[in-house]
Design an enzyme around this catalytic site. Sequence first.
Site, short mmCIF file in Angstrom:
data_model
loop_
_atom_site.label_atom_id
_atom_site.label_comp_id
_atom_site.label_asym_id
_atom_site.label_seq_id
_atom_site.Cartn_x
_atom_site.Cartn_y
_atom_site.Cartn_z
N GLY A 150 -7.52 3.83 0.90
CA GLY A 150 -6.48 4.64 -0.24
C GLY A 150 -5.19 5.64 0.07
N PHE A 189 -4.61 -3.53 6.23
CA PHE A 189 -3.48 -4.36 6.63
C PHE A 189 -2.69 -3.83 8.21
CE2 PHE A 189 -1.41 -1.70 2.55
CZ PHE A 189 -2.37 -2.82 1.18
N ILE A 190 -3.78 -4.27 9.12
CA ILE A 190 -3.60 -3.81 10.80
C ILE A 190 -3.27 -5.25 10.80
CG2 ILE A 190 -4.38 -3.33 12.98
CD1 ILE A 190 -4.65 -1.19 10.52
N TYR A 216 1.14 13.58 16.24
CA TYR A 216 3.09 13.97 17.52
C TYR A 216 3.73 12.81 18.06
CZ TYR A 216 5.91 14.60 21.55
OH TYR A 216 7.29 14.73 22.13
N GLU A 260 9.74 2.12 17.15
CA GLU A 260 9.16 1.07 15.57
C GLU A 260 10.25 0.75 15.03
OE1 GLU A 260 5.58 -0.25 13.00
OE2 GLU A 260 5.26 1.76 13.92
N ARG A 283 26.83 -29.74 2.04
CA ARG A 283 26.38 -29.15 0.50
C ARG A 283 27.67 -29.65 -0.67
NH1 ARG A 283 24.41 -30.83 -3.99
NH2 ARG A 283 22.90 -30.02 -4.87
N THR A 310 7.56 3.73 4.66
CA THR A 310 8.73 2.74 3.92
C THR A 310 10.52 3.35 3.26
OG1 THR A 310 8.08 4.50 2.08
CG2 THR A 310 6.50 2.77 2.62
N GLU A 342 11.49 4.62 0.86
CA GLU A 342 10.93 5.92 -0.22
C GLU A 342 11.24 7.10 0.63
OE1 GLU A 342 11.26 2.34 -2.52
OE2 GLU A 342 9.71 3.25 -1.69
#
Length: 382
Positions: free
Chosen positions: A133, A160-161, A236, A245, A271, A368, A370
């Site tokens: 959630g 999402f672990i 904390y 991280e 190329r 994120t 944001e």
Amino acid sequence: MTVADLSYFNETHGMVRDTVRKFVEREILPQVNDWEEAGTFPRELYKKAADAGILGIGAPERWGGSGEDVFMKVAACEEITRCTSGGVGASLGSLDIGLPPVWKWGSEALQERVVPAVLAGDKIAALAITEPGGGSDVANLRTKATRDGDHYVVNGAKTFITSGVRADYYTVAVRTGDAGFGGVSLLLVEKGTPGFTVGRELKKMGWWASDTAELYFEDCRVPAENLIGPENGGFYCIMSNFQMERLILAVTANMTAQVALEEAMAYAKERQAFGRPIAGFQVTRHKLAEMATQVAVSREFTYRTAARIANGEDCVLDVSMAKNQATQCADRVTWDAVQIFGGAGYMRGTVVERLFRDNRILSIGGGTYEIMNEVIAKRLGL
């Protein structure tokens, strides 16, 4: 070693970089395409990484690690990212977010039981914060842990672990008190604990080789001795963990951009179009020049932020800026790299295609884009 490296990396860091680079070339790159298609990699890679000394980089020396040397970690992260699979790097690195709270705030007995086994590659550690959630709103997480004698009874779910399927130890954020950040705690939950189940493995846009899972807790009884840090003091610990991280996510984004740039430069020289290499066209040369400039600027700011962290400074503002700057840089450079490759860049198995889709998570995970802007704005007094 580049000119930009000279102020930040010493001879020991160079030796570590060389060790990790050789490990990637020997143990990962020959199989990485197959692992990507399979959506997994052999568990034995953890043991191999431990034996090479890689898993212990940044961990306390008392548990067999190299010590908390920021630039040693940066060098190792950059070389792991060169394996071109964000999923492999994320899974091998899940201990970097799951384990530090244990060695920083866990009891001596908990540290002795958990840390050496993970650093040896015998066990896998994961961090479990995000819930179905809500993601970034950590202060309002809902997984509940109620004290019952010598145990906490946990109910709730996580999603999402990273390393969620294969992990043995999970550092889990739970609510032990009132609403808000003041009621959050951390518990170490072991796989096999009654009431704890691992749900389905989630399929993702990128990071294919990384296992990502849902976790469920139903009247799961966790020994109170598995509390990490003080009760209701977990927020904390989580925020403190985020600083490193987010730095590593910035480093990963910069190196993702660097590898994409290198691939695009090599392709542009080979190329042929209209009778000459596409690098012979000004539009391509200028695009590559802009890509290289963006990478150099972003990397230098990230290194400077890392130097301040290494100096013990409060770098919440700078690390938030560095993460946003680096992920924006990687967004642009991986996009342009695919454009330079044209149709070939859209094909599975092409390095730039994998970098493009793996990169997308970097501005989402660990806070994120944001949320980082909110942190920046508050630090600016806005």
